[in-house]
Structure formats: C-alpha cells, structure tokens
Design a protein around this motif. Structure first.
Motif, PDB file in Angstrom:
ATOM      1  N   UNK A 137      42.169  39.264  40.438  1.00 54.67           N
ATOM      2  CA  UNK A 137      41.754  38.297  38.678  1.00 54.67           C
ATOM      3  C   UNK A 137      43.424  38.829  38.989  1.00 54.67           C
ATOM      4  N   UNK A 138      43.058  40.266  38.980  1.00 55.50           N
ATOM      5  CA  UNK A 138      44.610  41.963  38.436  1.00 55.50           C
ATOM      6  C   UNK A 138      45.829  41.295  39.184  1.00 55.50           C
ATOM      7  N   UNK A 139      44.483  41.792  41.202  1.00 54.44           N
ATOM      8  CA  UNK A 139      46.037  42.331  41.969  1.00 54.44           C
ATOM      9  C   UNK A 139      46.393  40.644  42.574  1.00 54.44           C
ATOM     10  N   UNK A 140      45.962  39.123  42.606  1.00 56.50           N
ATOM     11  CA  UNK A 140      46.373  38.238  43.626  1.00 56.50           C
ATOM     12  C   UNK A 140      45.133  38.083  44.273  1.00 56.50           C
ATOM     13  N   UNK A 141      45.672  36.435  44.677  1.00 53.31           N
ATOM     14  CA  UNK A 141      45.023  36.140  45.910  1.00 53.31           C
ATOM     15  C   UNK A 141      45.047  37.028  46.612  1.00 53.31           C
ATOM     16  N   UNK A 142      46.082  37.574  47.476  1.00 49.63           N
ATOM     17  CA  UNK A 142      46.492  38.743  48.255  1.00 49.63           C
ATOM     18  C   UNK A 142      44.706  38.792  48.766  1.00 49.63           C
ATOM     19  N   UNK A 143      43.572  39.689  47.950  1.00 47.00           N
ATOM     20  CA  UNK A 143      42.877  40.394  48.011  1.00 47.00           C
ATOM     21  C   UNK A 143      41.627  39.886  48.736  1.00 47.00           C
TER      22      UNK A 143
END
Length: 687
Positions: A137-143
């Motif tokens: 949610x915070x760092x993006x879909x690349x997680x």
C-alpha cells in the motif's frame, strides 16, 4: 580480492527499534565464529558502521548499518552513497510509521535498489502477510514476498518457504535443513509464486524470457535468479524476506544478496567534474583504471589521528601512493561553510584496513568496488574526492541536511576554554552536518544540530571524548531599535577647561523610515547655523550612536534624521564636538513613547502530512506566526509558508517532530525585522 564482481556493498536502513541492528549482528554471526556482538551505545547508534562477511564462496559482502534516528540522516545519506543496494528493514510488530516512510523516500531519492526485510516476526501479534500488504500500500505494487514464514508444531516460526526453489528451509533442529515442500506447502507457495516470477521477468526487461514464460515454458530456477539481479537493479522491484530475532532467515537473506544484489560493476557514479567545474564522464569500474574514490565518513582520535572510510569507484588504492584530495562543495552545490572551505591538497595514502566482522585487519590494496578504512589523510573530509594527482577530478558530494536545532554553548571554566577551540575543530571534522557560528550581536557561540538526540550526543562527546565541560545557555535574540513616532531633540556639547574648549549645538528631527530602508540623513540647515564642514560630523555622530542603540544597547535601524539648526563657535567648535552633539541629540530624542524594538523574523516552509495540518497551523499561530499560504506537493503532503519570529523557533525542530509524529520537516530563511508586540517590548524593557 581480484574482481569487483565478487563484491556486494549493502546498507541496512530502518527506523530505530525496527530490529535493523539485531539483523546486522545476526548476519555477522552467521559468518564469524564466536562473534558476540557489539555493545550498544549512543555513539554506536549514531554512526554508520561497516562490517564485512563472506558468503562461503568468493563473494565479499560489505554491510553498512545506517542509524535509524532521523537526527542522523547525514550518516544515512553517506551510507546510501557508499552502497550499491539496501536492505530496508520493517518491523512486523511495529508497522510502518512516518519515520520509516521518510527513510524509504531517502532511499528512493538516492536511486538505491532495495529488498525489504520483515523482522520481529517472532513477537506477539506480528503478521507477515499484513506487513507485506501494508508495504504494498505504501511502497507500491513492486513489493513481492520472496519467502514465506514456515511455522513449526508449537506455532513458532522455524524456517521459510522459498517461492523460487519451492523448498522448505527448516531451522528447528538448530541447523538449517533444506527439503522438498509438501503438497500443502506447495499450495501455499503457489498463491504467491506466479506474481513473484512474473514481476522478476517483467522488471528485468528480458523480452525473450517473458515471451517463453507466457508461452508456458517451464523456466529453470537459475534463469529466474539471474534476472532477479536485473529486476532489483532497475529499482522498481522489491523482494520481501522474513527473518526472526533469533536469526531464522539470515542464510536466505545472504543468498539473495549474493545472487540478486547488483555488483559495483553496475554502479553509476554521480556527477563528476574537473577542478574548474566542467562535467566529465566517469571512468569504468576497473581496478586497472585511474584512481577514483570518495570519503564516506571521517573519525578523529586524539591519539590515532584521522581515519577515513573510503569507497573506491575506480583504480586501486595502495599505501604510500600519492593522491589528490578535492573538496568542492561550495563550487558544485553553492553551499558555503567556513569550517569546510573548498580545498585541493595532495597527500600520500596511509595504512589501509578492512573489517573481518567488525575487527580491522591490514590490507595491501583496495580495488574498485571496495570499502576500506584509510589512516592519516590529514586534509580529507567527509564527501571529499580522492583521485590521481595527474588527472584530479571531483565527485559532486551528496546533499547534506540542514541543522535546525541551535544551542548556545560556552566553556564551563578557563581550563575548558583553552581546550574548547581544538575540540570543536575535531567535532566539525567528524560530523559535517553540524554548523558552528558566532552570533554577531550577541557574541554567543551557536552549535546548530539535527535534533535533541544529536545535540545530546555532541555535548556528551565534548565532555567524555575531549574532556571539555560545556554550559548551555539560553539563546539570545539579536533585536534592533527603531523609532515609531517623530521627535525633535537638542544636542548640546559644551565644555571649557582652559585653553581651547569644545562647543557644538545641533537640532535634529527624527522620524520612522520605511521597514528595511535603513538610515537616511537629511541636511536642512540654512544661514550657516552649522558650518558646512561640521554637517558630516553630526551625521557621523548620529551613525555611531545608531550602532550603540539608545535605550537597550541594540543597534537602531530604519530612521530618518533631519539636521535643521544648530550653533557653532569660531574657536571651540570641532569635528569631534559636533560628533558628540549629534550622538547626544539622538539619545535625547529616544524615549519609551518614540522608540520600540524590532525582532528578526524567518520565512518558514513546513511540509507535513494532511492529517497534522491543523495542529501545525494552530502551533504556528501560537508562535505569533503569520501564515502566507498553503499548497500541496507531488507526494500529497501540505506545504505551509509562514513568517515566524526567530525567538519562537529555537526548539521548533523538536516540537514539529512531536506534532506531526515524525512526518514533518521545515526550512527557514531570514526574512527581515518586524515590530515586536508592545507587551513583549514592555516586558523586555523591565528586565
């Protein structure tokens, strides 16, 4: 060490309490038999710490533990410059707070590839899945998770499931045992594996492999692992590895660093220039190339002298080799600091050493890609460039944070005063984020720091390391006097003591001038009441009194003085007599009804999350701030601009952090002098 391809430079980043340093210690323990860890201390928590381990093969991993307290963001930025990738540590027990988000932004701003390590999974109520979801949610879909926690019979995490190899790594016996996953475990892996593999292939930009994958080819694990390094390097893919406080998962983490993290060969140096400031292309990462290195950190010991942590980008450093030391922060960034002026020097490299674990051992050389300690570079400071004397160059240093928390210091005794100057000089060498200045009007020595923890650390260091006892005083504000109402005055300087006397009389009118207009002197004398040669003398006397002030001792500004009449004596009048008369006239014109005080005001720009905007606006109002406007930045945060008296800002760095739960930041620029409220003027006059 024979090749940069065998090196991994990794910085650990995470907020204080995230388990970052525990992870750092556990990584060392896996490779250094008998290592017991380093004693925790304020100095240790504030410093960028270097340790070296090996993978058991040929790969050497340089681990940099960066401080998690935002007071030491300068150390973090140094670590990000030295490293080729980062392990970003998130606590499953504590979640992602504002400070963690700020640290992530620091990594993103430096363009450093990252993997996420979820710690404290063995604490109550910790959830790996919820932490991963929050990271997404915070760092993006690349997680994407790279491993899943493996829970044993007593509901404790005893290992992990690999999404790529589809194996279970079980630590429950006290040693790591790998086995094939059971059908139930394979089902758990399948829920995450497809997205993980697709993301690696997509972010690695390997079109051929992507085409094969979508055509249904079964890809070998080694093929996907090879592309993991490419995906990480592009900086939009963040694999997540779970670890526990007891060290479960550290072997898998070392494997990710070894096989997936970029090598120094992929490092892109920042902007480089020759000594005149003209940009040049960086050299290849080649041990046989020209020497190019940067000082990452500097320590100063009263007995051992300076020790410099150095990242080598090109060439090979050897003891006793001649090098050029260049520090051009002002030239490249326009930042002026009297304690760190631009400089160019030539020196010889001192002894080289590198850690095995945390213990330093001598080295015969340091090749491109290595991080080493260099002894006795007498003129080298943090951020300086080390290069070939025949072709000296300079690397643009990383941006330094602005210290915004001042403290007025003085030596506690005469003996301490003798030692203070030398101790402060060593202090600014060790820590380039601090600023020292002597306040012009109050004559206080101001030490500007990054926050309360930083300030306390420096005060303790002066006392414990350098033996100087310091007293912290209340910061005095440099006020100004000004006229708020017109007044007329009669300046009479008449003295007779035998021989030539002193005789000068002048009549002046004093009026307020526009704010910022300064001093204006007007000659309205008619009929030669004051001889022409003495009119400049009156002005000179008035100017001298303006510098001294009239009622409070603070300089007077923004006044208009008109000389309209006076008297002179053919024998006793002189330049000095009319200077005295002018000064006396100004003092006579000043009274509590005609003179008030001006206070210095800064333009403050506050950046804060929307949820804390109301609290910040109320607080600025309580500080007598005048809000100029609000705006929003690209990150969705609010920006508030306000004019705030300097006397209300001395602790604002601490107060804002509390108001905004660590999410706020601010800058301040001197704006000018404004009228102090009359009730405060009266209180000041009484005191």
């Amino acid at each position: 060490m024979t090749s940069p391809a065998d090196i991994r430079n990794v910085v650990l980043v995470g907020s204080a309490g995230s388990g970052k340093t525990t992870l750092f210690e556990n990584l060392i323990k896996t490779r250094i038999p008998g290592y017991r860890g380093e004693k925790e201390s304020a100095e240790r928590s504030a410093a960028l710490t270097l340790a070296t381990i090996t993978t058991g093969q040929s790969t050497v991993i340089n681990l940099l533990d960066a401080p998690g307290n935002p007071d030491y963001v300068g150390e973090l930025r140094a670590g990000l410059r030295a490293a080729d990738a980062a392990l970003f540590v998130v606590s499953a027990a504590d979640g992602i707070d504002a400070i963690t988000q700020i640290l992530w932004s620091e990594c993103a701003g430096a363009g450093v590839p990252r993997a996420i390590v979820v710690t404290k999974l063995d604490t109550e109520h910790a959830s790996f899945e919820q932490t991963v979801q929050r990271c997404q949610e915070i760092f993006g879909a690349g997680v994407h998770p790279s491993y899943l926690p493996f829970v044993g019979e007593d509901d404790q995490i005893v290992g992990n499931l690999s999404l790529l190899s589809q194996k279970v790594h079980d630590y429950s016996s006290g040693t790591r045992v790998a086995r094939a996953a059971s059908p139930a475990e394979l089902a758990a892996i399948a829920d995450f594996r497809t997205d993980y593999v697709e993301s690696i292939i997509t972010e690695s930009e390997d079109d051929e492999l992507l085409e094969r994958y979508f055509e249904g080819d079964e890809l070998a694990v080694d093929e996907v692992v090879t592309n993991l390094m490419k995906a990480l390097y592009h900086g939009k893919f963040y694999p997540v590895i779970p670890v526990t406080t007891t060290g479960v998962g550290t072997e898998e983490l070392i494997g990710v660093i070894d096989r997936g993290f970029p090598t120094p060969l992929r490092y892109q140096p920042p902007m480089m220039a020759d000594l005149s400031g003209d940009p040049i292309d960086p050299p290849e990462v080649d041990p046989d190339g020209p020497v190019l290195a940067e000082v990452i950190r500097t320590t100063s010991d009263p007995y051992a002298g300076r020790q410099s942590m150095v990242r080598v980008f090109s060439g090979t450093l050897r003891p006793d080799s001649a090098v050029h030391i260049a520090g051009h922060r002002e030239q490249l960034q326009g930042v002026t600091n009297s304690h760190h002026p631009d400089h160019d020097d030539e020196e010889r490299v001192g002894l080289l050493s590198a850690p095995n674990g945390l213990d330093l051992y001598p080295k015969e050389s340091a090749i491109a890609g290595e991080i080493v300690m260099v002894a006795k570079l007498a003129t080298a400071e943090t951020g300086d460039t080390i290069s070939d004397p025949g072709h000296p160059v300079v690397i643009e240093p990383w941006l330094l944070p602005e210290p915004l928390l001042p403290v007025a210091i003085r030596a506690a005794s005469r003996n301490d005063e003798d030692k203070l100057a030398g101790a402060l000089q060593r202090l600014v060498v060790e820590d380039i984020t601090i600023r020292l200045e002597r306040a012009a009007r109050t004559d206080q020595l101001l030490l500007w720091t990054m926050g309360q923890a930083h300030q306390d650390l420096l005060m303790n260091r002066l006392r414990d390391k350098y033996g100087v006892n310091i007293v912290a005083d209340q910061i005095r504000t440099a006020l100004r006097e000004t006229f708020i109402a017109p007044a007329t005055a009669h300046g009479r300087h008449v003295k007779q003591s035998g021989g030539h006397g002193q005789y000068a009389v002048c009549d002046i009118r004093v009026e307020p001038n526009e704010r910022g207009a300064g001093f204006e002197f007007i000659d309205r004398v008619v009929g030669g009441a004051v001889p022409r040669q003495f009119i400049p003398s009156v002005e000179k006397g008035v100017r001298a009194q303006l510098e001294k002030g009239t009622l409070t001792g603070y300089p007077m500004v923004d006044v208009k003085v008109t000389l309209y009449d006076g008297k002179a004596h053919s024998v006793d009048s002189s330049d000095m007599a009319f200077q005295s008369a002018g000064a006396l006239a100004l003092k006579e014109a000043a009274s509590a009804s005609t003179v008030t005080l001006l206070e210095p005001v800064d333009e403050v720009t506050v950046t804060v999350s929307d949820e804390y905007l109301g609290s910040v606006m109320t607080d600025l109002s309580n500080r007598r701030g005048q809000v100029l406007g609000t705006d929003a930045n690209d990150e969705g945060k609010s920006i508030v601009r306000a004019l705030v008296p300097q006397s209300e800002l001395s602790r604002y760095a601490i107060d804002l952090r509390g108001l905004a739960r660590g999410s706020g930041s601010f800058t301040r620029v001197f704006h000018g002098y404004e009228l102090m409220p009359q009730n405060l003027v009266q209180e000041y006059m009484k005191s």
